[in-house]
Design a protein around this motif. Sequence first.
Motif, PDB file in Angstrom:
ATOM      1  N   VAL A 138      39.973  40.169  43.308  1.00 34.14           N
ATOM      2  CA  VAL A 138      38.721  40.541  42.636  1.00 34.14           C
ATOM      3  C   VAL A 138      38.875  41.796  41.788  1.00 34.14           C
ATOM      4  O   VAL A 138      37.891  42.267  41.207  1.00 34.14           O
ATOM      5  N   SER A 139      40.106  42.331  41.684  1.00 37.21           N
ATOM      6  CA  SER A 139      40.301  43.575  40.943  1.00 37.21           C
ATOM      7  C   SER A 139      39.910  43.472  39.465  1.00 37.21           C
ATOM      8  O   SER A 139      39.348  44.442  38.916  1.00 37.21           O
ATOM      9  N   PRO A 140      40.179  42.352  38.749  1.00 42.05           N
ATOM     10  CA  PRO A 140      39.732  42.309  37.352  1.00 42.05           C
ATOM     11  C   PRO A 140      38.227  42.436  37.207  1.00 42.05           C
ATOM     12  O   PRO A 140      37.738  43.089  36.273  1.00 42.05           O
TER      13      PRO A 140
ATOM     14  N   TYR B 106      49.818  48.384  39.357  1.00 40.73           N
ATOM     15  CA  TYR B 106      48.687  47.844  38.605  1.00 40.73           C
ATOM     16  C   TYR B 106      49.094  46.591  37.835  1.00 40.73           C
ATOM     17  O   TYR B 106      48.352  45.611  37.779  1.00 40.73           O
ATOM     18  N   ARG B 107      50.298  46.593  37.280  1.00 38.02           N
ATOM     19  CA  ARG B 107      50.765  45.422  36.537  1.00 38.02           C
ATOM     20  C   ARG B 107      50.966  44.232  37.471  1.00 38.02           C
ATOM     21  O   ARG B 107      50.586  43.095  37.142  1.00 38.02           O
ATOM     22  N   ALA B 108      51.576  44.483  38.643  1.00 41.01           N
ATOM     23  CA  ALA B 108      51.767  43.401  39.610  1.00 41.01           C
ATOM     24  C   ALA B 108      50.429  42.860  40.075  1.00 41.01           C
ATOM     25  O   ALA B 108      50.248  41.640  40.204  1.00 41.01           O
ATOM     26  N   GLU B 109      49.471  43.752  40.313  1.00 42.78           N
ATOM     27  CA  GLU B 109      48.135  43.322  40.726  1.00 42.78           C
ATOM     28  C   GLU B 109      47.483  42.461  39.651  1.00 42.78           C
ATOM     29  O   GLU B 109      46.867  41.422  39.953  1.00 42.78           O
ATOM     30  N   HIS B 110      47.616  42.866  38.397  1.00 39.72           N
ATOM     31  CA  HIS B 110      47.013  42.127  37.297  1.00 39.72           C
ATOM     32  C   HIS B 110      47.615  40.729  37.173  1.00 39.72           C
ATOM     33  O   HIS B 110      46.886  39.742  36.972  1.00 39.72           O
ATOM     34  N   GLU B 111      48.941  40.617  37.326  1.00 36.38           N
ATOM     35  CA  GLU B 111      49.593  39.318  37.212  1.00 36.38           C
ATOM     36  C   GLU B 111      49.163  38.395  38.352  1.00 36.38           C
ATOM     37  O   GLU B 111      48.914  37.204  38.146  1.00 36.38           O
ATOM     38  N   VAL B 112      49.083  38.939  39.572  1.00 37.95           N
ATOM     39  CA  VAL B 112      48.674  38.121  40.718  1.00 37.95           C
ATOM     40  C   VAL B 112      47.231  37.649  40.556  1.00 37.95           C
ATOM     41  O   VAL B 112      46.909  36.483  40.813  1.00 37.95           O
ATOM     42  N   ALA B 113      46.348  38.554  40.129  1.00 36.11           N
ATOM     43  CA  ALA B 113      44.941  38.182  39.946  1.00 36.11           C
ATOM     44  C   ALA B 113      44.791  37.123  38.863  1.00 36.11           C
ATOM     45  O   ALA B 113      44.015  36.168  39.013  1.00 36.11           O
ATOM     46  N   ARG B 114      45.538  37.265  37.763  1.00 37.07           N
ATOM     47  CA  ARG B 114      45.456  36.277  36.685  1.00 37.07           C
ATOM     48  C   ARG B 114      45.982  34.923  37.148  1.00 37.07           C
ATOM     49  O   ARG B 114      45.400  33.872  36.826  1.00 37.07           O
ATOM     50  N   TYR B 115      47.058  34.947  37.917  1.00 43.81           N
ATOM     51  CA  TYR B 115      47.618  33.690  38.425  1.00 43.81           C
ATOM     52  C   TYR B 115      46.615  32.971  39.320  1.00 43.81           C
ATOM     53  O   TYR B 115      46.397  31.759  39.177  1.00 43.81           O
ATOM     54  N   PHE B 116      45.991  33.708  40.234  1.00 41.88           N
ATOM     55  CA  PHE B 116      45.084  33.058  41.174  1.00 41.88           C
ATOM     56  C   PHE B 116      43.767  32.665  40.526  1.00 41.88           C
ATOM     57  O   PHE B 116      43.114  31.731  40.995  1.00 41.88           O
ATOM     58  N   ALA B 117      43.387  33.333  39.461  1.00 46.73           N
ATOM     59  CA  ALA B 117      42.214  32.875  38.723  1.00 46.73           C
ATOM     60  C   ALA B 117      42.489  31.509  38.098  1.00 46.73           C
ATOM     61  O   ALA B 117      41.650  30.597  38.145  1.00 46.73           O
ATOM     62  N   ALA B 118      43.680  31.354  37.504  1.00 40.68           N
ATOM     63  CA  ALA B 118      44.034  30.072  36.907  1.00 40.68           C
ATOM     64  C   ALA B 118      44.191  28.988  37.968  1.00 40.68           C
ATOM     65  O   ALA B 118      43.733  27.853  37.801  1.00 40.68           O
ATOM     66  N   VAL B 119      44.829  29.332  39.100  1.00 42.12           N
ATOM     67  CA  VAL B 119      45.021  28.359  40.171  1.00 42.12           C
ATOM     68  C   VAL B 119      43.680  27.942  40.768  1.00 42.12           C
ATOM     69  O   VAL B 119      43.497  26.777  41.156  1.00 42.12           O
ATOM     70  N   THR B 120      42.730  28.870  40.837  1.00 42.37           N
ATOM     71  CA  THR B 120      41.407  28.523  41.361  1.00 42.37           C
ATOM     72  C   THR B 120      40.741  27.460  40.499  1.00 42.37           C
ATOM     73  O   THR B 120      40.127  26.515  41.018  1.00 42.37           O
TER      74      THR B 120
ATOM     75  N   MET C 143      40.108  21.575  47.711  1.00 42.84           N
ATOM     76  CA  MET C 143      40.220  22.773  46.881  1.00 42.84           C
ATOM     77  C   MET C 143      40.769  23.944  47.686  1.00 42.84           C
ATOM     78  O   MET C 143      41.675  24.655  47.239  1.00 42.84           O
ATOM     79  N   LEU C 144      40.237  24.163  48.899  1.00 41.98           N
ATOM     80  CA  LEU C 144      40.640  25.319  49.696  1.00 41.98           C
ATOM     81  C   LEU C 144      42.062  25.165  50.233  1.00 41.98           C
ATOM     82  O   LEU C 144      42.868  26.096  50.153  1.00 41.98           O
ATOM     83  N   LEU C 145      42.359  23.987  50.781  1.00 44.80           N
ATOM     84  CA  LEU C 145      43.673  23.796  51.396  1.00 44.80           C
ATOM     85  C   LEU C 145      44.790  23.777  50.364  1.00 44.80           C
ATOM     86  O   LEU C 145      45.948  24.037  50.708  1.00 44.80           O
ATOM     87  N   ASN C 146      44.477  23.482  49.108  1.00 38.45           N
ATOM     88  CA  ASN C 146      45.525  23.459  48.090  1.00 38.45           C
ATOM     89  C   ASN C 146      46.049  24.856  47.765  1.00 38.45           C
ATOM     90  O   ASN C 146      47.089  24.991  47.107  1.00 38.45           O
ATOM     91  N   PHE C 147      45.329  25.904  48.212  1.00 37.86           N
ATOM     92  CA  PHE C 147      45.859  27.257  48.066  1.00 37.86           C
ATOM     93  C   PHE C 147      47.053  27.484  48.978  1.00 37.86           C
ATOM     94  O   PHE C 147      47.862  28.378  48.732  1.00 37.86           O
TER      95      PHE C 147
END
Length: 340
Positions: free
Chosen positions: A47-49, A185-199, A229-233
Motif C-alpha cells: 500500500v506504499s504507493p 525505496y526502489r525495491a519497495e516501489h518495484e514490489v508494489a508495482r508488481y503486486f498491483a499488476a498481479v492483483t 483470485m486469492l489463492l493464485n497469489f
Amino acid sequence: MLNSMLSDRAARIMLLIVTALALGLALFFAKPVLAPVIFAVVVGIVVSPLADRLQGIGVARVIVAASLLLFSCAIIVLLFLSLEPLISGVVEDLPKIKQEIKSWVYMMSGLLRGIEAISQEIEQTVGTGAAGPDVSTGFPTLMDALWVAPNFGAQVFIFIGTLFFFVLTRTDIYAAAGSLGKRLYRAEHEVARYFAAVTLVNAGLGVATAIGLATLGINSALIWGLAAMLLNFILYLGPLMMITGLTFVGMTQLGGAAALMPPALFLALNLIEAQFVTPAFVGHQLHLSPLVVFLAIVFGLWIWGPVGAIVALPVMLWIGQLLRSSAEARRLQGEENPTG
C-alpha cells in the motif's frame, strides 16, 4: 598452502550451514512475533504507493497511516468472511464426497481386477454409512478456543501496531538510511508495482473462473472465483488447492465423469493466465528461479503456516530487487571510479 585454503573453505561452508540452521530455528520459534510483523511490513509495502500519493496531496501522515490501517484490515476481514461459506459448504458436503469416492472406488474395482483388498481398505477408511464421518471431533473445544484466543489477539495487535507505525515512519526510516534508503525505496516501489499488476491479473482469473463455474451450474460460483483470485497469489500451491477443492465440488454437485469438469476448467484458465496473460501484462519483473520460489513458499509454509506461504514470495521478490539495486549501485560506483 593448499591445505590451508581447503580448510578455510570447509570452515566457511560449515559456518554457512550452521548459520542457516540457526536462522531456521530462530524463525520457527519466533513465529508468534515475526509472522505478524513480516505480514504487516509486506502489506505496508503493497500500500506504499497509495500512502505516497496521499502524502503528496497534503494529507497528514498520521491520518494516512490510520486510514490505510483501517482499509487494509477491512479488506483482509472481508476476504476471509467471504470465504467462510465456502469452508462451511465443504464441511457439510463431506458425506456426499465420501459417497462419491466410494462409487469411484467401486467403478475402478470393477474395471481393474485384483484391487478388491485395496477398495475394502479405502471403504473402511471413509466409512460405510450414509451419515458421514464425525467431523465434530476435528473441531476445537471451548478450552482450545480460550487457549488460542489470547495468542491470536496478541498477533493481531502486533500486526496492527507494526502496520500503523511502518506506514507512519517509513519515509523517515528510509531517509535516515542514506544511500541504502534509496535502494530500499526502489525495491519497495518495484514490489508494489508488481503486486498491483498481479492483483489485476488475479482478479481477471477470478472473474473468468466464476463465469465458467456458473456456466457449469456450480453453486457459489462467485465465492469460488474469489478463492481463485486469492489463492493464485500463492504460486504453485494455491492453484493446486483450487484444483483439489473443485474436484470435491464436482463430486458433490455433478458426479460421475462430469466431476472432472470444474478442475479441468480452472486448470485451463490457470495455464492461460500463467503462460500468456501474466507474462504479457506484468512483464518479467519476477527475476527469480521457479525452483527458488517454490522452495521459499514450501519453507514459509513449514515454519509459519499459511502466513508464511503468503509472505514468502513478497519477501523473496523484495530481497531480489534490493540485491539487484545494490549490485547496480556498485557497478555505477566502479564506472565512476575506475582506478579505485
